[in-house]
Design a protein around this motif. Sequence first.
Motif, PDB file in Angstrom:
ATOM      1  N   HIS A 456      71.051  -3.410  59.472  1.00  0.00           N
ATOM      2  CA  HIS A 456      70.764  -2.458  58.648  1.00  0.00           C
ATOM      3  C   HIS A 456      69.913  -1.590  58.858  1.00  0.00           C
ATOM      4  O   HIS A 456      69.152  -1.654  59.597  1.00  0.00           O
ATOM      5  N   ILE A 457      70.372  -0.195  58.675  1.00  0.00           N
ATOM      6  CA  ILE A 457      69.538   0.791  58.909  1.00  0.00           C
ATOM      7  C   ILE A 457      68.617   1.350  57.836  1.00  0.00           C
ATOM      8  O   ILE A 457      68.971   1.351  56.504  1.00  0.00           O
ATOM      9  N   THR A 458      67.252   1.561  57.982  1.00  0.00           N
ATOM     10  CA  THR A 458      66.156   1.533  57.380  1.00  0.00           C
ATOM     11  C   THR A 458      66.443   2.669  56.508  1.00  0.00           C
ATOM     12  O   THR A 458      66.782   3.737  56.808  1.00  0.00           O
ATOM     13  N   GLY A 467      55.928   2.094  57.242  1.00  0.00           N
ATOM     14  CA  GLY A 467      54.995   3.055  58.060  1.00  0.00           C
ATOM     15  C   GLY A 467      55.940   3.466  59.185  1.00  0.00           C
ATOM     16  O   GLY A 467      55.359   3.639  60.379  1.00  0.00           O
ATOM     17  N   LEU A 468      57.098   3.732  59.148  1.00  0.00           N
ATOM     18  CA  LEU A 468      58.031   4.121  60.287  1.00  0.00           C
ATOM     19  C   LEU A 468      58.188   5.675  60.049  1.00  0.00           C
ATOM     20  O   LEU A 468      58.369   6.343  58.952  1.00  0.00           O
ATOM     21  N   LEU A 530      50.053  -8.578  56.480  1.00  0.00           N
ATOM     22  CA  LEU A 530      51.060  -7.683  56.308  1.00  0.00           C
ATOM     23  C   LEU A 530      51.570  -7.020  57.581  1.00  0.00           C
ATOM     24  O   LEU A 530      52.724  -6.782  57.925  1.00  0.00           O
ATOM     25  N   GLY A 531      50.721  -6.821  58.621  1.00  0.00           N
ATOM     26  CA  GLY A 531      51.191  -6.407  60.073  1.00  0.00           C
ATOM     27  C   GLY A 531      51.982  -7.373  60.663  1.00  0.00           C
ATOM     28  O   GLY A 531      53.005  -7.109  61.478  1.00  0.00           O
ATOM     29  N   ASN A 532      51.631  -8.896  60.702  1.00  0.00           N
ATOM     30  CA  ASN A 532      52.114  -9.759  61.230  1.00  0.00           C
ATOM     31  C   ASN A 532      53.682  -9.859  60.469  1.00  0.00           C
ATOM     32  O   ASN A 532      54.779 -10.023  61.214  1.00  0.00           O
TER      33      ASN A 532
END
Length: 556
Positions: A456-458, A467-468, A530-532
């Motif tokens: 799936h493309i974000t 945060g991309l 959340l980062g994990n």
Amino acid sequence: MIFNTSFAKYLIEKKIITKKEAFTLRDKSNSNGNPLFVELVKSGKMDEETAYTLLAGFLNYEYRFVQLSELDLELVRAYPRDKLVEYSGLPLSLEGDELTILCSNPFRTEEFKQFLHFGGKKIKFVISPPSQMKHLLDYVNNKIQQVNVLADYSDEEKDISSGVSETDIAIDAPVIKLCDSILKDAISRGASDIHIEPFPRCVYLRFRIDGKLTKIEELSTHLYPALLARYKIMSDLNIAERRVPQDGKISMDINGVPYDFRVSTIPTIHGEKVVIRIYNRSFSSRDFSKLGLNQKQMDLVLNMITRPHGIILLTGPTGSGKSTTLYTFLRYLNNEDTNIMTVEDPVENEIEGINQVQVNPKANLTFAAALRSFLRQDPNVIMVGEIRDEETAQIATRAAITGHLVLSSIHTNDASGVITRLINMGIPKYLVADSLLGAISQRLVRKLCPKCKQEHITTKAEMQLLGLKEERVIYEKKGCPFCSHTGYLGRIGVFEIMIINDEIRNMIMSDDFTSEKVAEIVERDMVTVLGNTRERVLNGETTIEEYDSLVDIVKA
């Protein structure tokens, strides 16, 4: 054996193993009387799935790892179950004149031809490994028995009115079989909890699977009093008491595996609800990777738990895997030269070589009382199931600064909140700073099914959430028979590991200390929950929906 020689040559041609290895294993198979594919697994050369996938390719059969949801129980019931067990096979489908048979022993294919008497003109064989076949056969036998009991136990013949005392209820063989079958069914489906809930027209039977409750069956209200009485007797509860909550335990082996079932009853307006939590007593992993820790996290954890003294606290909501993590730490530390003592409520998993104490409030054996006694027992490592009050917190932290490694859990929203909670419990700041080695916050997220997950493309919204700055390929759920059409299969831990360094230690001792300032340090220097979880989304292990569901909870 001609088959072994032919299969050995096939493996050599496919460059799976060397010629020397193939013929050595062939000779060993012939002397043992085993087929070569069995010897491959026994020797450790390959796992069962790989060996039987190769076998299927050699025989020009399809290989499938069939899930419970793919079975057609009505079709299976049409065939003699004793023969299905004997031949180690199951009918999967009957389409037109073709009968599809799942089998784990290709040498029994001739016997399966007698099944054509029940329908079909030709047979298509599908190969499955023996361990999965046994799992499927156990499930089928148990489920058919359950269906038969429910069908035989008609409302008209077995009417049990709510006015009858539970002590006068006759618990007959069908009810006993039904109670056992529910426990076995939950085990087969990988459930963590069983919910049996009475309502005016029926009784819901629900299982918690991968963290989500799923309705399995609607039972008759006439049957429920006998079912409830049976579970109360099995867990040594008072069957005559209906007005107050009760807790008990059932211990039994299912398919050779020991389980504990923690039984809890509570009165509702329609009768007593029963919740049964399932514990596998044979779980004995020391492997941190099975928890979901990556290499960097494992290094941080190992550095903490191998320290000679200090306190390490795990935090997270009920059902987030804290106990499993604590037990994994204990197994890693369990050596002949180490005295490990635990106080738990309840003892969920018995470990040989570790002294485990069960809390007993009636005998005044509380967490705090046990801890005080532990300090006179020369322990190296102390595990406290949960720090619930100021007295337990005081003794645990003081034990940590007097030469003991203390492991425990505490309820906070994140790792940084552990410091504030200890201070609010009355622990002086200097003692928190001196004793606390670190804190681990954890949650469980559902893993994507490896068979059906799709790329799936974000989108712009997803890029903002993650945060991309540019589009990325991630994976989304689809659903297939392998995952019971949920898109997920199993759960894995996500962690926030806070190491108490000099900066955090100085912050604790400062006059302007707040948990928010500690959280800023954690977010800057360490990987948060959340980062994990974000990493797992980008690695294709879970979905952005699982990440999104944690955002509001963790930041609340």
